[in-house]
Scaffold this active site. Structure first.
Site, PDB file in Angstrom:
ATOM      1  N   LYS A  37       0.842  -1.190   0.000  1.00  0.00           N
ATOM      2  CA  LYS A  37       0.000   0.000   0.000  1.00  0.00           C
ATOM      3  C   LYS A  37       0.881   1.245   0.000  1.00  0.00           C
ATOM      4  O   LYS A  37       1.817   1.359   0.781  1.00  0.00           O
ATOM      5  CB  LYS A  37      -0.911  -0.008   1.229  1.00  0.00           C
ATOM      6  CG  LYS A  37      -1.946   1.105   1.236  1.00  0.00           C
ATOM      7  CD  LYS A  37      -2.903   0.938   2.393  1.00  0.00           C
ATOM      8  CE  LYS A  37      -3.988   2.001   2.362  1.00  0.00           C
ATOM      9  NZ  LYS A  37      -4.966   1.836   3.456  1.00  0.00           N
ATOM     10  N   GLU A  67     -18.795  -3.870  11.390  1.00  0.00           N
ATOM     11  CA  GLU A  67     -19.694  -3.068  12.220  1.00  0.00           C
ATOM     12  C   GLU A  67     -20.768  -3.904  12.900  1.00  0.00           C
ATOM     13  O   GLU A  67     -21.153  -3.613  14.046  1.00  0.00           O
ATOM     14  CB  GLU A  67     -20.339  -1.967  11.372  1.00  0.00           C
ATOM     15  CG  GLU A  67     -19.385  -0.917  10.852  1.00  0.00           C
ATOM     16  CD  GLU A  67     -18.698  -1.307   9.548  1.00  0.00           C
ATOM     17  OE1 GLU A  67     -17.875  -0.523   9.046  1.00  0.00           O
ATOM     18  OE2 GLU A  67     -18.985  -2.422   9.034  1.00  0.00           O
ATOM     19  N   ARG A  73     -24.665  -0.228   8.492  1.00  0.00           N
ATOM     20  CA  ARG A  73     -24.417  -1.626   8.160  1.00  0.00           C
ATOM     21  C   ARG A  73     -24.768  -2.562   9.309  1.00  0.00           C
ATOM     22  O   ARG A  73     -24.852  -3.770   9.124  1.00  0.00           O
ATOM     23  CB  ARG A  73     -22.941  -1.801   7.776  1.00  0.00           C
ATOM     24  CG  ARG A  73     -22.554  -1.043   6.514  1.00  0.00           C
ATOM     25  CD  ARG A  73     -21.051  -0.802   6.425  1.00  0.00           C
ATOM     26  NE  ARG A  73     -20.292  -2.007   6.250  1.00  0.00           N
ATOM     27  CZ  ARG A  73     -19.832  -2.451   5.069  1.00  0.00           C
ATOM     28  NH1 ARG A  73     -20.079  -1.781   3.964  1.00  0.00           N
ATOM     29  NH2 ARG A  73     -19.130  -3.557   5.003  1.00  0.00           N
TER      30      ARG A  73
END
Length: 641
Positions: free
Chosen positions: A286, A372, A400
């Site tokens: 990344k 979540e 969510r």
């Protein structure tokens, strides 16, 4: 602007068809130019940065080998897709990304035929790709569906739910796991790439299929042992693919996601495989090639504008502390006095300020990843045992976990505290990240207390109030960005539940504001006063329960009652209207209007302008008041009949 003379290969590519004309041995050079273009564009526009830099070679390889857009390519999450946007006809607009009227920061169906599925939230790609693959199967079309999932998205249960059903798609589904949380040593990388090439080949696949046919003819005890031995051997050889095998995938990897000599032959084999579904484990870095020299820093997930030469980032000078920082300090303050307070975040420790709480209380901090649903039920379990969990989650992400909020928290009346960051509009991140709906979806639930902070001091009081509520769930919402500059008290005050406050007294117009629009309400009141319309401003504080006595008093002593909130239809205004209807307040001469976000998904832009367009700034409030009272924009007095 881009220095096009430095990108001779990229200049030839307007779309993936052009890309496929580039000689194979020049693709790494093209990838290098693409990475430079992303860095140059980010210096102008800012925005998501690290994930896109990590998938440059992978993006080039996919578009080179697959027949996009006929083959459906889905990026999970969409902020990996900056290089994809450049290669699919949007290079000339890439510097407009996240700007008003510019490109979306995520994939968006209406933006390009190469974006078959919008992705603002993570972990949706495999489900969507499976749906597309099955649609192709039902219509007997040859197209593939390719899901590129990574950047933590595999920590969400939805990804595994999709994989559990993926076998139905056969070879029409390909999942590429972009693993950017680990490095790969050169020796291991070379060996794994060699193995990946071998085991993804047609010969190996055919041999494996032949072996399975033999196993199926063996007596069950022998077949089970043979199958286990085969899976174990593959797990050892291919870096641990046994889990994915159990989910119905044919696992290949891990392979170096920055080496075209590794990527191209494996993806080519996978593309042409008769078996499936396939899962390709690709290891990337990344932020690879970023100019700051710290690719793994969380702060380079997204960056502000920066100078391409000096690398200096453009930073605004804060006028006041952010709501996020005020929340973090308030929670730390409460936790010092109460050892039962714990904090939970779902992969957003710095975005929510929980990283600061973790520094003070590492053993009382829990980052559950992009999960979540688990975060909320985990918090419910803690609450059931007498702890005081603060589930600190962005408004848009808390959506969510709505079933868990209802079933595991509200129905059981467990005192989970929801700290809801990014409430309201969020500017450049657009509709997928706007905190538009939390008041509506929370205040409809029995047992729930819902608060909204007007300023920093109110936020500190509301954190203290949440901490004190041990007999029911509660929530406090607050916006992104800087506060108003209000002095923050040394200690938060526990508010009386369901009681608002009068901020300014008047006689004709009453503005009942919930949350961070209070300063705009005060500005509007001054303008209305100047027109001869004496205006009261009240801070409701609570969306649920509403302050019934305050509403009665305002209704009895004013000609017009305006409710004001930075949320959707069905929120605070609806609760006030419902109370007024039940009380018969709407039967008399009082005029009532609800100012809220329009019933549309608002595209990305500058937050202040977005609120102005929604009529939720001072000018919009004044206009709404004059209209309700029968005035034109230049009226000086109110004539109520």
């Amino acid at each position: 602007m881009s220095n096009r003379q430095d990108t001779p290969l990229l200049d030839k590519v307007q779309n993936p068809e052009d890309l496929r004309k580039i000689p194979r041995d020049q693709l790494q050079g093209l990838a290098d130019e693409l990475r430079s273009e992303i860095i140059s564009a980010a210096s102008v526009s800012g925005g998501h940065f690290g994930a896109g830099l990590g998938v440059v070679e992978l993006t080039v390889a996919i578009h080179y080998l697959f027949d996009t857009p006929k083959d459906r390519l889905i990026w999970d999450v969409g902020h990996q897709a900056y290089p994809h946007k450049i290669l699919t006809g949007r290079r000339d607009k890439i510097r407009s990304i996240r700007q008003p009227g510019g490109l979306s920061p995520f994939t968006k169906r209406g933006e390009s035929e190469y974006d078959p599925f919008g992705a603002g939230h993570s972990s949706t790609s495999i489900s969507a790709a499976l749906g597309m693959a099955i649609a192709n199967k039902l219509e007997d079309k040859p197209g593939r569906a390719i899901a590129v999932i990574g950047d933590g998205a595999m920590s969400a249960g939805m990804a595994y739910e999709a994989m559990n059903n993926a076998k139905l798609a056969g070879n029409r589904l390909i999942v590429i796991l972009n693993d950017n949380d680990m490095s790969i040593a050169p020796a291991v990388g070379g060996l794994s790439a060699y193995l990946a090439k071998i085991i993804s080949s047609e010969t190996f696949l055919s041999l494996r299929g032949f072996g399975k046919k033999i196993i199926d003819k063996l007596p069950k005890p022998l077949a089970d042992r043979a199958r286990l031995a085969e899976e174990t051997a593959r797990g050892i050889a291919a870096g641990g693919g046994t889990l994915f095998d159990q989910l119905g995938f044919y696992y290949v990897g891990p392979i170096d996601g920055h080496n075209m000599d590794h990527l191209l032959p494996v993806l080519e084999n996978v593309r042409d495989a008769a078996e499936g579904p396939m899962l390709i484990h690709v290891v990337t870095e990344k932020g690879r090639g970023n100019p700051f020299g710290e690719p793994h820093q969380e702060k380079y997930h997204a960056v502000p504008q920066f100078n391409l030469i000096t690398k200096e980032q453009k930073k605004s000078v804060p006028k006041a502390p952010t709501f996020t920082n005020v929340f973090a300090e308030a929670l730390i303050d409460e936790a010092r006095r109460d050892e039962k307070i714990v904090a939970i975040t779902a992969a957003m420790p710095s975005g929510t300020g929980i990283n600061k709480f973790e520094q003070a209380f590492p053993d009382r901090t829990f980052d559950v990843g992009i999960a979540e649903q688990h975060a909320v039920t985990f918090a419910a379990g803690l609450a059931a045992e007498g702890y005081k969990p603060f589930a600190t989650i962005y408004s848009t992400f808390l959506q969510r976990a709505y079933d868990q909020i209802v079933h595991d928290v509200a129905v059981q009346n467990l005192p989970v505290r929801f700290a809801i960051d990014r409430a309201g509009l969020v500017g450049a991140d657009g509709p997928t990240h706007a905190g538009s709906f939390d008041v509506t979806y929370l205040a409809s639930l029995p047992n729930m207390v819902v608060m909204a902070a007007a300023d920093e001091a109110e936020l500190k009081h509301m954190v203290a109030t949440c901490a004190s509520l041990d007999d029911r769930p509660s929530a406090v919402r607050y916006p992104r960005g800087e506060g108003t500059g209000a002095p923050v008290p040394e200690r938060g005050e526990v508010l009386e539940v369901g009681k608002g406050r009068i901020v300014k007294k008047g006689t004709k117009v009453a503005i009942l504001s919930l949350g961070a629009r209070l300063s705009e309400a005060m500005s509007a009141a001054e303008q209305l006063d100047a027109r001869g319309l004496s205006t009261t401003v009240a801070d409701a504080r609570f969306a649920k329960p509403v302050d019934q006595q305050l509403i009665r008093d305002l209704a009895a002593s004013h000609d017009l009652l305006l409710t004001l909130e930075e949320g959707s239809i069905g929120g605070f205004g609806a609760h006030v209207m419902d109370f007024c209807a039940e009380e018969g307040i709407l039967d008399g001469r009082l005029r009532v209007r609800a100012l809220k976000l329009p019933d549309v998904f608002i595209e990305h832009g500058k937050a202040d302008q977005m609120y102005a367009d929604a009529g939720l700034d001072a000018a919009g409030i004044v206009t709404a008041a004059l209209k309700a009272l029968g005035h034109n924009s230049y009226g000086q007095t109110a004539a109520i009949t």
